[in-house]
Design an enzyme around this catalytic site. Sequence first.
Site, PDB file in Angstrom:
ATOM      1  N   ASP A 177       0.885  -1.173   0.000  1.00 20.58           N
ATOM      2  CA  ASP A 177       0.000   0.000   0.000  1.00 20.58           C
ATOM      3  C   ASP A 177       0.917   1.216   0.000  1.00 20.58           C
ATOM      4  OD1 ASP A 177      -1.542   2.204   0.692  1.00 20.58           O
ATOM      5  OD2 ASP A 177      -2.660   1.155   2.265  1.00 20.58           O
ATOM      6  N   TYR A 188       2.099  -0.551  15.326  1.00 17.59           N
ATOM      7  CA  TYR A 188       1.105  -1.014  14.366  1.00 17.59           C
ATOM      8  C   TYR A 188       0.876   0.034  13.273  1.00 17.59           C
ATOM      9  CZ  TYR A 188      -2.265  -4.677  13.560  1.00 17.59           C
ATOM     10  OH  TYR A 188      -2.921  -5.771  13.061  1.00 17.59           O
ATOM     11  N   LYS A 247      -3.026  -3.287   8.947  1.00 17.71           N
ATOM     12  CA  LYS A 247      -3.170  -4.715   8.725  1.00 17.71           C
ATOM     13  C   LYS A 247      -2.432  -5.058   7.435  1.00 17.71           C
ATOM     14  CE  LYS A 247      -6.006  -6.502  11.930  1.00 17.71           C
ATOM     15  NZ  LYS A 247      -5.384  -5.721  12.999  1.00 17.71           N
TER      16      LYS A 247
END
Length: 371
Positions: A11, A233, A236
């Site tokens: 991404d 984080y 995902k």
Amino acid sequence: EKITISVIKADIGGWPGHSRVHPQLIETAEEILAKAKEEGTIIDFYVAYAGDDLQLIMTHKKGVDSPDVHGLAWKAFEEATKVAKELGLYGAGQDLLKDAFSGNVRGMGPGVAEMEITLRKSEPVVTFHMDKTEPGAFNLPIFRMFADPFNTAGLVIDPKMHMGFRFEVWDILKHKRVILNTPEEVYDLLALIGAKSRYVIKRVYPKEGHPIPKDEPVAVVSTEKLYEIAGEYVGKDDPVAIVRAQSGLPALGEVLEPFAFPHLVSGWMRGSHNGPIMPVPMHQANPTRFDGPPRVVALGWQISPEGKLVGPVDLFDDPAFDYARQKALEITDYMRRHGPFEPHRLPLEDMEYTTLPGVLKRLEERFEDIE
Ligand code: 13P
Ligand code: 13P
Ligand code: MG
Ligand code: MG
Ligand code: MG
């Protein structure tokens, strides 16, 4: 002579938000891969997308983890990131976590699924591309393809499949792996992979005596955990997988059949919600409702004897999957009604980010003992 199939994705900017890949990013990646094909680094390529994830599908003779091929993918992502920045796309360069390429994209942010294989007389392959979810989303469908006789008739009626398969499972927390044999160890396997945020199927292998050599994978999944890589984080992992089909392996329709059931996966809004995974053709892989629901695209290929990618065929572009899409929409509505409540919202430890520590700190003084 062996051929390697590499699917490397990242991404590097959404248009708008986290919705989809801008066509100029695809064009940029295509230009770079076309040049590499001319120069002979790769045999063939296709650039696809799933939601906001740019997908490079390549064939070559350099084996897995090749610095040439990984370097090429990194360069394509870097160049496309420049375009993403010019366009002001959202989260430009999101998955490029390191500044300098050091031989291999593993651990640098992009997701990778690769297999080096001896081509059979005919080599049908499916590449799967998911957005708004994590690698464990493949556990259920890969299990069903290679170990569930209610999904795959061939396990019962094809003498070449009857002996079962071997599953390589990773403990992504402890960085360990274990090989489990099916059907003998089906319950042990399920005990692990049912915990899909921790135990992830990495590869499936044939057993001794299968026409395909025992050390050649028949399925492989990307398992990079972005939050471990980055130390925090950052999203995902929106995974990919490669699955070989037919001739002693699940038939094409057995490879696709698990997706007729839109099972619940983790991801969706802010990487922090459970929702159904919806099988869609590429033109519908633009998640919008609450940034979802999560999507999976299946691209079908025949690999030619020279290693060319004959395809893609957009496999979920079939009314036979309308019912699964309809079901996914019903589940979407049902789950959404829970708002910020579990099990729609993920448990604290699985959320991509959380305000809870701050809230607890603010309320610290006001918490009192219960008599
Ligand atoms: P065809 O008869 O169309 O070749 O299909 C054979 C098959 O095994 C389908 O799963
Ligand atoms: P991606 O992982 O697809 O970038 O989505 C992140 C997100 O927060 C969606 O709401
Ligand atoms: Mg994104
Ligand atoms: Mg994504
Ligand atoms: Mg992501």
